[in-house]
Design a protein around this motif. Sequence first.
Motif, PDB file in Angstrom:
ATOM      1  N   TYR A  19       0.866  -1.179   0.000  1.00 25.56           N
ATOM      2  CA  TYR A  19       0.000   0.000   0.000  1.00 25.56           C
ATOM      3  C   TYR A  19       0.904   1.230   0.000  1.00 25.56           C
ATOM      4  O   TYR A  19       2.076   1.143   0.397  1.00 25.56           O
ATOM      5  CB  TYR A  19      -0.961   0.004   1.197  1.00 25.56           C
ATOM      6  N   GLU A  55      -8.547  -0.578  -1.573  1.00 26.08           N
ATOM      7  CA  GLU A  55      -8.164  -1.550  -2.604  1.00 26.08           C
ATOM      8  C   GLU A  55      -7.673  -0.850  -3.863  1.00 26.08           C
ATOM      9  O   GLU A  55      -8.274   0.119  -4.316  1.00 26.08           O
ATOM     10  CB  GLU A  55      -9.365  -2.441  -2.925  1.00 26.08           C
ATOM     11  N   ASP A  56      -6.580  -1.351  -4.402  1.00 30.45           N
ATOM     12  CA  ASP A  56      -6.037  -0.882  -5.680  1.00 30.45           C
ATOM     13  C   ASP A  56      -6.253  -2.004  -6.691  1.00 30.45           C
ATOM     14  O   ASP A  56      -5.542  -2.997  -6.689  1.00 30.45           O
ATOM     15  CB  ASP A  56      -4.546  -0.565  -5.520  1.00 30.45           C
ATOM     16  N   ARG A  57      -7.258  -1.825  -7.563  1.00 27.94           N
ATOM     17  CA  ARG A  57      -7.624  -2.914  -8.467  1.00 27.94           C
ATOM     18  C   ARG A  57      -6.486  -3.286  -9.414  1.00 27.94           C
ATOM     19  O   ARG A  57      -6.313  -4.457  -9.757  1.00 27.94           O
ATOM     20  CB  ARG A  57      -8.858  -2.515  -9.298  1.00 27.94           C
ATOM     21  N   ILE A  58      -5.699  -2.305  -9.832  1.00 31.14           N
ATOM     22  CA  ILE A  58      -4.574  -2.618 -10.721  1.00 31.14           C
ATOM     23  C   ILE A  58      -3.595  -3.534 -10.003  1.00 31.14           C
ATOM     24  O   ILE A  58      -3.121  -4.537 -10.558  1.00 31.14           O
ATOM     25  CB  ILE A  58      -3.871  -1.333 -11.199  1.00 31.14           C
ATOM     26  N   VAL A 117      -4.194  -5.519  -7.372  1.00 34.61           N
ATOM     27  CA  VAL A 117      -4.841  -6.815  -7.133  1.00 34.61           C
ATOM     28  C   VAL A 117      -4.801  -7.678  -8.387  1.00 34.61           C
ATOM     29  O   VAL A 117      -4.447  -8.869  -8.344  1.00 34.61           O
ATOM     30  CB  VAL A 117      -6.295  -6.620  -6.658  1.00 34.61           C
ATOM     31  N   GLU A 118      -5.149  -7.081  -9.513  1.00 34.97           N
ATOM     32  CA  GLU A 118      -5.215  -7.843 -10.759  1.00 34.97           C
ATOM     33  C   GLU A 118      -3.842  -8.266 -11.254  1.00 34.97           C
ATOM     34  O   GLU A 118      -3.674  -9.382 -11.769  1.00 34.97           O
ATOM     35  CB  GLU A 118      -5.951  -7.025 -11.826  1.00 34.97           C
ATOM     36  N   THR A 119      -2.858  -7.388 -11.121  1.00 28.81           N
ATOM     37  CA  THR A 119      -1.528  -7.741 -11.623  1.00 28.81           C
ATOM     38  C   THR A 119      -0.847  -8.772 -10.738  1.00 28.81           C
ATOM     39  O   THR A 119      -0.157  -9.671 -11.248  1.00 28.81           O
ATOM     40  CB  THR A 119      -0.628  -6.501 -11.762  1.00 28.81           C
ATOM     41  N   GLY A 147      -7.837  -6.000  -0.489  1.00 26.63           N
ATOM     42  CA  GLY A 147      -8.395  -6.913  -1.486  1.00 26.63           C
ATOM     43  C   GLY A 147      -7.432  -8.006  -1.883  1.00 26.63           C
ATOM     44  O   GLY A 147      -7.600  -8.658  -2.921  1.00 26.63           O
ATOM     45  N   ALA A 150       2.237  -1.004  -8.184  1.00 28.68           N
ATOM     46  CA  ALA A 150       1.174  -1.379  -9.112  1.00 28.68           C
ATOM     47  C   ALA A 150       1.523  -1.002 -10.545  1.00 28.68           C
ATOM     48  O   ALA A 150       1.325  -1.784 -11.477  1.00 28.68           O
ATOM     49  CB  ALA A 150      -0.140  -0.722  -8.694  1.00 28.68           C
ATOM     50  N   HIS A 205       2.162  -3.672 -13.486  1.00 32.36           N
ATOM     51  CA  HIS A 205       1.293  -3.555 -14.671  1.00 32.36           C
ATOM     52  C   HIS A 205       2.130  -3.428 -15.934  1.00 32.36           C
ATOM     53  O   HIS A 205       1.823  -4.033 -16.972  1.00 32.36           O
ATOM     54  CB  HIS A 205       0.377  -2.348 -14.526  1.00 32.36           C
TER      55      HIS A 205
END
Length: 224
Positions: free
Chosen positions: A20, A92-95, A97-99, A126, A212, A216
Amino acid sequence: MLDALARIDCWIFDLDNTLYPASCDLFARIDVRMTAYVARLLEIDPVEARRIQKAYFHEHGTTLAGLMAEHAVDPADFLADVHAIEMEVLVEDRILVETIARLPGRKLVFTNGDGDYAGRVLDRLGLGSAFEAIHDIHACAYEPKPNPAAYAAMVERFGIRPDTALFVEDMARNLVPAKTLGMTTVWIDNGSEQGPSDQYLDHIDYRVADLATWLHDIMGTAHA
């Protein structure tokens, strides 16, 4: 960059100020509780307590390690007390989490905090189910980063091959033992570093401002 990282099959992340943003300043809340704990324990004023707290941090790696060495403090009591904080500043940082979900191979958290606290942080971000395990201060037998014994314990516990592992940290000094073992190292240069870092530059493979964005970018390259 992709070619250089193609061999990585184990991604290891520090927790605080790494997964974070340092701008959340969550650790400041823990810091306040640590000062209060030292003041109560030693029956001293907050100013002297903070001086001792920071001296232990620099001399022993963590305030806890200093308190254990100098005052035989119960680590479970200390950790439960200082980690009793609110975490509404974490989002939550979606980028991210997804990466992290897309990274190939194993994913671990390596922290000088304890597992319960780390789990609360990860849930807020998340990332509660994103990692295979958390290697915390208990698993390190209270030998904190950057003590090489903490890294050796993690490598043995999870059967990690250092030459195919990557370690991400916001404190440059904590990258030194990882690099010495043969890991690829990433320094999150986000302003949280305490003390000069120039002496550690030879132990840093990648210096990035935002985790992030960096993940990414490398994952985007992988799918281009």
